[in-house]
Design a protein around this motif. Structure first.
Motif, PDB file in Angstrom:
ATOM      1  N   VAL A 106       0.798  -1.233   0.000  1.00 35.31           N
ATOM      2  CA  VAL A 106       0.000   0.000   0.000  1.00 35.31           C
ATOM      3  C   VAL A 106       0.831   1.283   0.000  1.00 35.31           C
ATOM      4  CG1 VAL A 106      -2.036  -1.071   1.058  1.00 35.31           C
ATOM      5  CG2 VAL A 106      -0.264  -0.067   2.511  1.00 35.31           C
ATOM      6  N   THR A 107       2.153   1.164  -0.217  1.00 37.94           N
ATOM      7  CA  THR A 107       2.991   2.366  -0.231  1.00 37.94           C
ATOM      8  C   THR A 107       3.950   2.332  -1.418  1.00 37.94           C
ATOM      9  OG1 THR A 107       4.942   1.590   0.997  1.00 37.94           O
ATOM     10  CG2 THR A 107       3.031   2.263   2.312  1.00 37.94           C
ATOM     11  N   ASP A 108       4.685   3.418  -1.570  1.00 40.27           N
ATOM     12  CA  ASP A 108       5.732   3.465  -2.599  1.00 40.27           C
ATOM     13  C   ASP A 108       7.067   2.970  -2.053  1.00 40.27           C
ATOM     14  OD1 ASP A 108       6.527   5.568  -0.963  1.00 40.27           O
ATOM     15  OD2 ASP A 108       6.450   7.079  -2.535  1.00 40.27           O
ATOM     16  N   GLY A 109       7.073   2.467  -0.826  1.00 41.75           N
ATOM     17  CA  GLY A 109       8.291   1.964  -0.196  1.00 41.75           C
ATOM     18  C   GLY A 109       8.444   0.467  -0.380  1.00 41.75           C
ATOM     19  N   ALA A 110       9.538  -0.059   0.116  1.00 41.84           N
ATOM     20  CA  ALA A 110       9.819  -1.488   0.024  1.00 41.84           C
ATOM     21  C   ALA A 110      10.498  -1.959   1.296  1.00 41.84           C
ATOM     22  CB  ALA A 110      10.712  -1.774  -1.184  1.00 41.84           C
ATOM     23  N   GLY A 111      10.299  -3.221   1.613  1.00 51.17           N
ATOM     24  CA  GLY A 111      10.944  -3.820   2.764  1.00 51.17           C
ATOM     25  C   GLY A 111      10.051  -3.850   3.988  1.00 51.17           C
ATOM     26  N   PHE A 112      10.621  -4.359   5.069  1.00 49.21           N
ATOM     27  CA  PHE A 112       9.895  -4.463   6.328  1.00 49.21           C
ATOM     28  C   PHE A 112       9.861  -3.114   7.035  1.00 49.21           C
ATOM     29  CE2 PHE A 112      11.081  -8.896   5.660  1.00 49.21           C
ATOM     30  CZ  PHE A 112       9.894  -9.533   5.975  1.00 49.21           C
ATOM     31  N   LEU A 113       8.690  -2.746   7.510  1.00 49.45           N
ATOM     32  CA  LEU A 113       8.528  -1.504   8.267  1.00 49.45           C
ATOM     33  C   LEU A 113       9.480  -1.495   9.465  1.00 49.45           C
ATOM     34  CD1 LEU A 113       6.471   1.003   8.410  1.00 49.45           C
ATOM     35  CD2 LEU A 113       5.508  -0.252  10.323  1.00 49.45           C
ATOM     36  N   ALA A 114       9.601  -2.625  10.142  1.00 52.91           N
ATOM     37  CA  ALA A 114      10.422  -2.713  11.352  1.00 52.91           C
ATOM     38  C   ALA A 114      11.907  -2.467  11.093  1.00 52.91           C
ATOM     39  CB  ALA A 114      10.236  -4.075  12.012  1.00 52.91           C
ATOM     40  N   ASN A 115      12.338  -2.575   9.850  1.00 57.18           N
ATOM     41  CA  ASN A 115      13.745  -2.361   9.511  1.00 57.18           C
ATOM     42  C   ASN A 115      14.052  -0.926   9.090  1.00 57.18           C
ATOM     43  OD1 ASN A 115      14.209  -5.054  10.013  1.00 57.18           O
ATOM     44  ND2 ASN A 115      14.131  -5.648   7.875  1.00 57.18           N
ATOM     45  N   LYS A 116      13.079  -0.057   9.179  1.00 58.76           N
ATOM     46  CA  LYS A 116      13.244   1.329   8.748  1.00 58.76           C
ATOM     47  C   LYS A 116      13.429   2.247   9.954  1.00 58.76           C
ATOM     48  CE  LYS A 116      12.322   0.106   4.515  1.00 58.76           C
ATOM     49  NZ  LYS A 116      13.368  -0.023   3.543  1.00 58.76           N
ATOM     50  N   SER A 117      14.000   3.397   9.703  1.00 58.57           N
ATOM     51  CA  SER A 117      14.060   4.436  10.740  1.00 58.57           C
ATOM     52  C   SER A 117      12.750   5.220  10.691  1.00 58.57           C
ATOM     53  CB  SER A 117      15.233   5.369  10.493  1.00 58.57           C
ATOM     54  OG  SER A 117      14.997   6.154   9.336  1.00 58.57           O
ATOM     55  N   ALA A 118      12.474   5.961  11.743  1.00 57.53           N
ATOM     56  CA  ALA A 118      11.273   6.795  11.750  1.00 57.53           C
ATOM     57  C   ALA A 118      11.304   7.784  10.587  1.00 57.53           C
ATOM     58  CB  ALA A 118      11.141   7.521  13.087  1.00 57.53           C
ATOM     59  N   ALA A 119      12.466   8.342  10.299  1.00 58.82           N
ATOM     60  CA  ALA A 119      12.576   9.293   9.182  1.00 58.82           C
ATOM     61  C   ALA A 119      12.267   8.613   7.847  1.00 58.82           C
ATOM     62  CB  ALA A 119      13.965   9.910   9.150  1.00 58.82           C
ATOM     63  N   GLU A 120      12.738   7.390   7.670  1.00 54.11           N
ATOM     64  CA  GLU A 120      12.451   6.651   6.436  1.00 54.11           C
ATOM     65  C   GLU A 120      10.954   6.376   6.311  1.00 54.11           C
ATOM     66  OE1 GLU A 120      16.241   3.885   5.408  1.00 54.11           O
ATOM     67  OE2 GLU A 120      15.255   3.464   7.325  1.00 54.11           O
ATOM     68  N   ILE A 121      10.333   6.002   7.407  1.00 52.43           N
ATOM     69  CA  ILE A 121       8.889   5.725   7.377  1.00 52.43           C
ATOM     70  C   ILE A 121       8.113   6.990   7.040  1.00 52.43           C
ATOM     71  CG2 ILE A 121       6.905   5.012   8.775  1.00 52.43           C
ATOM     72  CD1 ILE A 121       8.896   3.147  10.272  1.00 52.43           C
ATOM     73  N   ARG A 122       8.519   8.116   7.597  1.00 57.31           N
ATOM     74  CA  ARG A 122       7.818   9.375   7.307  1.00 57.31           C
ATOM     75  C   ARG A 122       7.963   9.783   5.836  1.00 57.31           C
ATOM     76  NH1 ARG A 122      10.053  10.531  12.436  1.00 57.31           N
ATOM     77  NH2 ARG A 122       8.439  10.588  14.013  1.00 57.31           N
ATOM     78  N   SER A 123       9.017   9.325   5.164  1.00 58.39           N
ATOM     79  CA  SER A 123       9.221   9.697   3.760  1.00 58.39           C
ATOM     80  C   SER A 123       8.438   8.808   2.798  1.00 58.39           C
ATOM     81  CB  SER A 123      10.706   9.658   3.400  1.00 58.39           C
ATOM     82  OG  SER A 123      11.180   8.324   3.355  1.00 58.39           O
ATOM     83  N   VAL A 124       7.967   7.667   3.275  1.00 65.49           N
ATOM     84  CA  VAL A 124       7.179   6.752   2.443  1.00 65.49           C
ATOM     85  C   VAL A 124       5.791   7.343   2.234  1.00 65.49           C
ATOM     86  CG1 VAL A 124       6.081   4.471   2.449  1.00 65.49           C
ATOM     87  CG2 VAL A 124       8.448   4.710   3.179  1.00 65.49           C
ATOM     88  N   ARG A 125       5.232   7.129   1.051  1.00 68.62           N
ATOM     89  CA  ARG A 125       3.896   7.636   0.748  1.00 68.62           C
ATOM     90  C   ARG A 125       2.932   6.487   0.496  1.00 68.62           C
ATOM     91  NH1 ARG A 125       4.967  11.115   3.352  1.00 68.62           N
ATOM     92  NH2 ARG A 125       5.768  13.117   2.756  1.00 68.62           N
TER      93      ARG A 125
END
Length: 90
Positions: free
Chosen positions: A26-45
């Motif tokens: 459901v996003t333009d990101g890839a990978g596991f949410l748990a492996n991201k930083s908060a900043a990376e998660i905020r940049s996902v759309r």
């Protein structure tokens, strides 16, 4: 509505309202949410162009009369969720 249900995940010290373990569906990101930083998660759309909201952002949008059923998708962080919710003006 009287109640709403949503899922939260604790990642990098922040609670995000997100159901899936992975970002791709459901996003333009890839990978596991748990492996991201908060900043990376905020940049996902999300597909609608919005960012993944934090729990605090969602709660601030809701009227006080709405009951919340919050499912913690980060089982080891469940005790932290209770502590966090007690800090919010709800």
């Amino acid at each position: 509505v009287d109640w709403i249900e949503f899922d939260v995940q604790f990642v990098d010290g922040e609670w995000f309202v997100f159901h899936d373990a992975r970002l791709e569906r459901v996003t333009d990101g890839a990978g596991f949410l748990a492996n991201k930083s908060a900043a990376e998660i905020r940049s996902v759309r999300l597909q609608n162009g919005e960012s993944i909201p934090t729990l605090k952002e969602v709660i601030e949008l809701l009227p006080e009369r709405i009951g919340l059923n919050i499912e913690c998708k980060s089982p080891s962080a469940a005790p932290l969720l209770g502590k966090y919710l007690r800090t919010l003006p709800i």
